[in-house]
Design an enzyme around this catalytic site. Structure first.
Site, PDB file in Angstrom:
ATOM      1  N   CYS A  87       1.022  -1.475  -0.184  1.00 12.65           N
ATOM      2  CA  CYS A  87      -0.554  -0.028   0.330  1.00 12.65           C
ATOM      3  C   CYS A  87       0.666   1.637  -0.399  1.00 12.65           C
ATOM      4  O   CYS A  87       1.832   1.431   0.526  1.00 12.65           O
ATOM      5  CB  CYS A  87      -0.886  -0.090   1.464  1.00 12.65           C
ATOM      6  SG  CYS A  87      -2.418   1.131   1.191  1.00 12.65           S
ATOM      7  N   CYS A  93      -0.824   5.225   7.411  1.00 11.03           N
ATOM      8  CA  CYS A  93      -2.099   5.025   7.715  1.00 11.03           C
ATOM      9  C   CYS A  93      -1.694   4.002   8.805  1.00 11.03           C
ATOM     10  O   CYS A  93      -0.027   3.948   8.712  1.00 11.03           O
ATOM     11  CB  CYS A  93      -2.758   4.692   6.922  1.00 11.03           C
ATOM     12  SG  CYS A  93      -3.971   3.497   7.431  1.00 11.03           S
ATOM     13  N   CYS A  96      -1.687  -0.733   9.467  1.00 16.09           N
ATOM     14  CA  CYS A  96      -0.658  -1.687   8.829  1.00 16.09           C
ATOM     15  C   CYS A  96       0.641  -1.093   9.795  1.00 16.09           C
ATOM     16  O   CYS A  96       1.291  -0.142   9.810  1.00 16.09           O
ATOM     17  CB  CYS A  96      -0.319  -2.382   7.913  1.00 16.09           C
ATOM     18  SG  CYS A  96      -2.061  -3.198   7.398  1.00 16.09           S
ATOM     19  N   CYS A 170      -8.262  -0.094   0.241  1.00 17.51           N
ATOM     20  CA  CYS A 170      -8.047  -0.925   0.790  1.00 17.51           C
ATOM     21  C   CYS A 170      -7.306  -2.006   0.376  1.00 17.51           C
ATOM     22  O   CYS A 170      -7.703  -2.928   0.598  1.00 17.51           O
ATOM     23  CB  CYS A 170      -7.729  -0.798   2.715  1.00 17.51           C
ATOM     24  SG  CYS A 170      -7.309  -1.732   4.428  1.00 17.51           S
ATOM     25  N   GLN A 270     -16.621 -11.783  13.633  1.00 14.35           N
ATOM     26  CA  GLN A 270     -14.960 -11.744  12.826  1.00 14.35           C
ATOM     27  C   GLN A 270     -14.353 -11.761  12.116  1.00 14.35           C
ATOM     28  O   GLN A 270     -15.292 -11.341  10.444  1.00 14.35           O
ATOM     29  CB  GLN A 270     -14.583 -13.828  13.482  1.00 14.35           C
ATOM     30  CG  GLN A 270     -14.740 -14.377  14.369  1.00 14.35           C
ATOM     31  CD  GLN A 270     -13.594 -14.573  15.311  1.00 14.35           C
ATOM     32  OE1 GLN A 270     -12.742 -13.928  15.166  1.00 14.35           O
ATOM     33  NE2 GLN A 270     -13.538 -14.639  16.270  1.00 14.35           N
ATOM     34  N   PHE A 301     -19.213 -16.191  26.712  1.00 13.86           N
ATOM     35  CA  PHE A 301     -18.863 -15.362  25.526  1.00 13.86           C
ATOM     36  C   PHE A 301     -19.150 -15.547  23.714  1.00 13.86           C
ATOM     37  O   PHE A 301     -18.297 -14.953  22.415  1.00 13.86           O
ATOM     38  CB  PHE A 301     -17.452 -15.099  25.106  1.00 13.86           C
ATOM     39  CG  PHE A 301     -16.853 -14.395  26.411  1.00 13.86           C
ATOM     40  CD1 PHE A 301     -17.218 -12.862  26.854  1.00 13.86           C
ATOM     41  CD2 PHE A 301     -16.489 -15.806  27.709  1.00 13.86           C
ATOM     42  CE1 PHE A 301     -16.939 -12.598  28.341  1.00 13.86           C
ATOM     43  CE2 PHE A 301     -15.556 -15.216  28.227  1.00 13.86           C
ATOM     44  CZ  PHE A 301     -16.273 -13.918  28.769  1.00 13.86           C
ATOM     45  N   GLU A 321     -24.024 -15.525  26.843  1.00 14.72           N
ATOM     46  CA  GLU A 321     -23.585 -14.198  25.529  1.00 14.72           C
ATOM     47  C   GLU A 321     -24.084 -12.992  27.065  1.00 14.72           C
ATOM     48  O   GLU A 321     -25.430 -12.892  27.153  1.00 14.72           O
ATOM     49  CB  GLU A 321     -23.411 -13.972  24.104  1.00 14.72           C
ATOM     50  CG  GLU A 321     -23.812 -12.639  23.517  1.00 14.72           C
ATOM     51  CD  GLU A 321     -22.621 -11.899  23.820  1.00 14.72           C
ATOM     52  OE1 GLU A 321     -22.306 -11.334  24.131  1.00 14.72           O
ATOM     53  OE2 GLU A 321     -21.366 -12.719  23.013  1.00 14.72           O
ATOM     54  N   ASP A 369     -14.544 -17.445  24.040  1.00 13.91           N
ATOM     55  CA  ASP A 369     -13.991 -16.603  22.937  1.00 13.91           C
ATOM     56  C   ASP A 369     -14.643 -15.784  23.540  1.00 13.91           C
ATOM     57  O   ASP A 369     -14.836 -14.557  22.894  1.00 13.91           O
ATOM     58  CB  ASP A 369     -14.655 -16.864  21.639  1.00 13.91           C
ATOM     59  CG  ASP A 369     -13.736 -16.421  20.123  1.00 13.91           C
ATOM     60  OD1 ASP A 369     -12.929 -15.146  20.690  1.00 13.91           O
ATOM     61  OD2 ASP A 369     -14.401 -15.748  20.129  1.00 13.91           O
ATOM     62  N   CYS A 395      -7.830 -13.114  20.863  1.00 16.52           N
ATOM     63  CA  CYS A 395      -7.919 -12.225  20.472  1.00 16.52           C
ATOM     64  C   CYS A 395      -6.601 -10.982  20.793  1.00 16.52           C
ATOM     65  O   CYS A 395      -6.150 -10.053  19.906  1.00 16.52           O
ATOM     66  CB  CYS A 395      -8.652 -11.168  19.537  1.00 16.52           C
ATOM     67  SG  CYS A 395      -9.550 -10.499  20.760  1.00 16.52           S
TER      68      CYS A 395
END
Length: 446
Positions: A87, A93, A96, A170, A270, A301, A321, A369, A395
């Site tokens: 990119c 930006c 990334c 993008c 996701q 979750f 949840e 999760d 994550c």
């Protein structure tokens, strides 16, 4: 490169290693210096911020170590592991941080972030190779929308800055989101005259683009009519403000296992299709390969069902949840899909009210999760439980390591730890951990 301080000292450094955020780190007598977009082995010219007037040198980190963050001026001796970015906005930006890394270096760096997090938690565990789950790209994106000097713009924030970088394309997005920047701008132009900065979340679904705007406030009848007309003109599946549906022209659904889930407006999904498939595959494999048959699973979750709708092909599932709309979407998908075992749902804040050992004892497996904050309270209750199989999906490497240590200290044995990369070129990495209670015979397939 972006300047980080108006008072700097120019100097040359040799980069020794990579940091968790992708910065090159030069170890100096005064402490580590972090240099964005630099690679190990490179000699670089940097601008070093002036010493802190209180410390007398660079500022201290949260760990008490002396650190400094430099501004990269030039790469004097490039590494053979450097590649051309995909990119033109890379380094400007903030989306990334790793497009400059060759593939082997990138993969090692991503995997090492999990290894390092576990090591800091004093855990020595074998980690599997990084699994690429980028697929066709990210299927959801949030643009920031601002009006400045009468000009409307949408994009991402600059690296380590609140300055907006306009985006019209993008390369990490799914091709289904090719027109998303223009859609975000067209919608934002109708709302920015109110004077508030906005966030525009766009998700690619089977029905088309699903758009949810945040930051506007309550929409009156006039703006609702205007937005309804815009949704028609832009051919959107759905348009909402703060989760309040303005218009739904087509069901914004996504496939999950054998089911199809109509997403709650502004709800979580996701990042990539392959990412969801990969995480779910690892969870399902752990259950199928367990040394005893898994008949009942608690999915904690659970969101709108990426694991539950697949697990229910082999077991009964209780999905827990805090977001009621997500559970309602899961329940509708389950009821519309024939051939599945039973799914029950429970709306519950697992941070404040984790499932207790007395509630967990009827389950053969538990999957959790959580958001980035992790599942500390629930991990403590699992550590006190007799659940034979626990599968942790995370994550965040740091909170994954913390929760893993709680499980291990409570008597669980880690069987398999797999890092998953669905956030290509960013510092984020997903991790799936499989844990057994001791005394349960392990399957040779695990």
């Amino acid at each position: 490169m972006n300047g980080l301080s108006s008072a700097v000292t120019d100097m040359r450094l040799t980069i020794d290693r990579l940091g968790a955020r992708g910065d090159g780190i030069a170890d100096t007598p005064d402490g580590p210096v972090y240099v964005p977009y630099a690679l190990p082995g490179e000699t670089v010219s940097v601008g070093l911020p002036a010493p802190d007037p209180v410390e007398g040198r660079a500022a201290r980190s949260s760990h008490g170590r002396v650190e400094a963050r430099a501004n990269l001026i030039a790469i004097d001796t490039p590494s053979p592991d450097r590649r051309a970015p995909d990119c033109a906005l890379f380094t400007r930006c903030g989306g990334c941080s790793a497009q400059h890394m060759a593939e082997p270096t990138y993969r090692d760096w991503k995997r090492d972030s999990v290894v390092t997090a576990l090591s800091r938690a004093r855990l020595d565990i074998d980690i599997g190779p990084l699994v690429d789950a980028h697929g066709s790209g990210r299927r959801r994106v949030t643009f920031h929308a601002r009006r400045k000097d009468g000009v409307d713009a949408v994009g991402f924030m600059a690296a380590r800055s609140h300055n907006l970088i306009s985006i019209d394309h993008c390369p990490v997005l799914d091709p289904a989101l090719d027109r998303a920047p223009q859609v975000a701008l067209d919608v934002a132009r109708l709302l920015l005259p109110k004077g508030k900065p906005l966030d525009v979340q766009i998700t690619a679904t089977s029905g088309g683009l699903d758009v949810d705007v945040r930051g506007y406030g309550q929409a009156g009848e006039g703006i609702r009519r205007t937005l309804t007309q815009a949704a028609e003109r832009l051919d959107l599946a759905r348009l909402s403000i703060h989760g309040d549906r303005i218009v739904e022209r087509r069901a914004p659904s996504v496939p999950m296992g054998k089911g199809h889930v109509v997403l709650p407006a502004g709800g979580f999904l996701q990042a990539t299709t392959l990412g969801e498939d990969t995480l779910a595959r690892l969870v399902l494999e752990a259950c199928v390969e367990a040394p005893r048959r898994i008949r009942r699973v608690a999915d904690l979750f659970a969101g709108c069902g990426p694991f539950a709708l697949r697990l229910t092909e082999i077991a009964e599932v209780h999905a827990v949840e805090s977001a009621a709309p997500a559970l309602a979407a899961l329940d509708r998908a389950f009821r519309a899909t024939p051939g599945l075992r039973r799914i029950t749902t429970e709306t519950r804040d697992l941070f404040r009210r984790p499932l207790l050992p007395s509630e967990l004892k009827t389950y053969d497996a538990v999957v959790f999760d959580p958001p980035r904050a992790g599942a500390e309270a629930q991990a403590h209750e699992l550590a006190r439980s007799t659940v034979p199989l626990v599968i942790a999906v995370s994550c965040d490497a740091g909170t994954f390591a913390r929760d893993t240590k709680i499980l291990i200290d409570g008597g669980y044995t880690p069987i398999r730890i797999t890092p998953v990369d669905q956030f290509r070129y960013s510092a984020h990495v997903e991790t799936v951990g499989v844990f057994f209670r001791p005394g349960i015979k392990r399957s040779s397939r695990v």
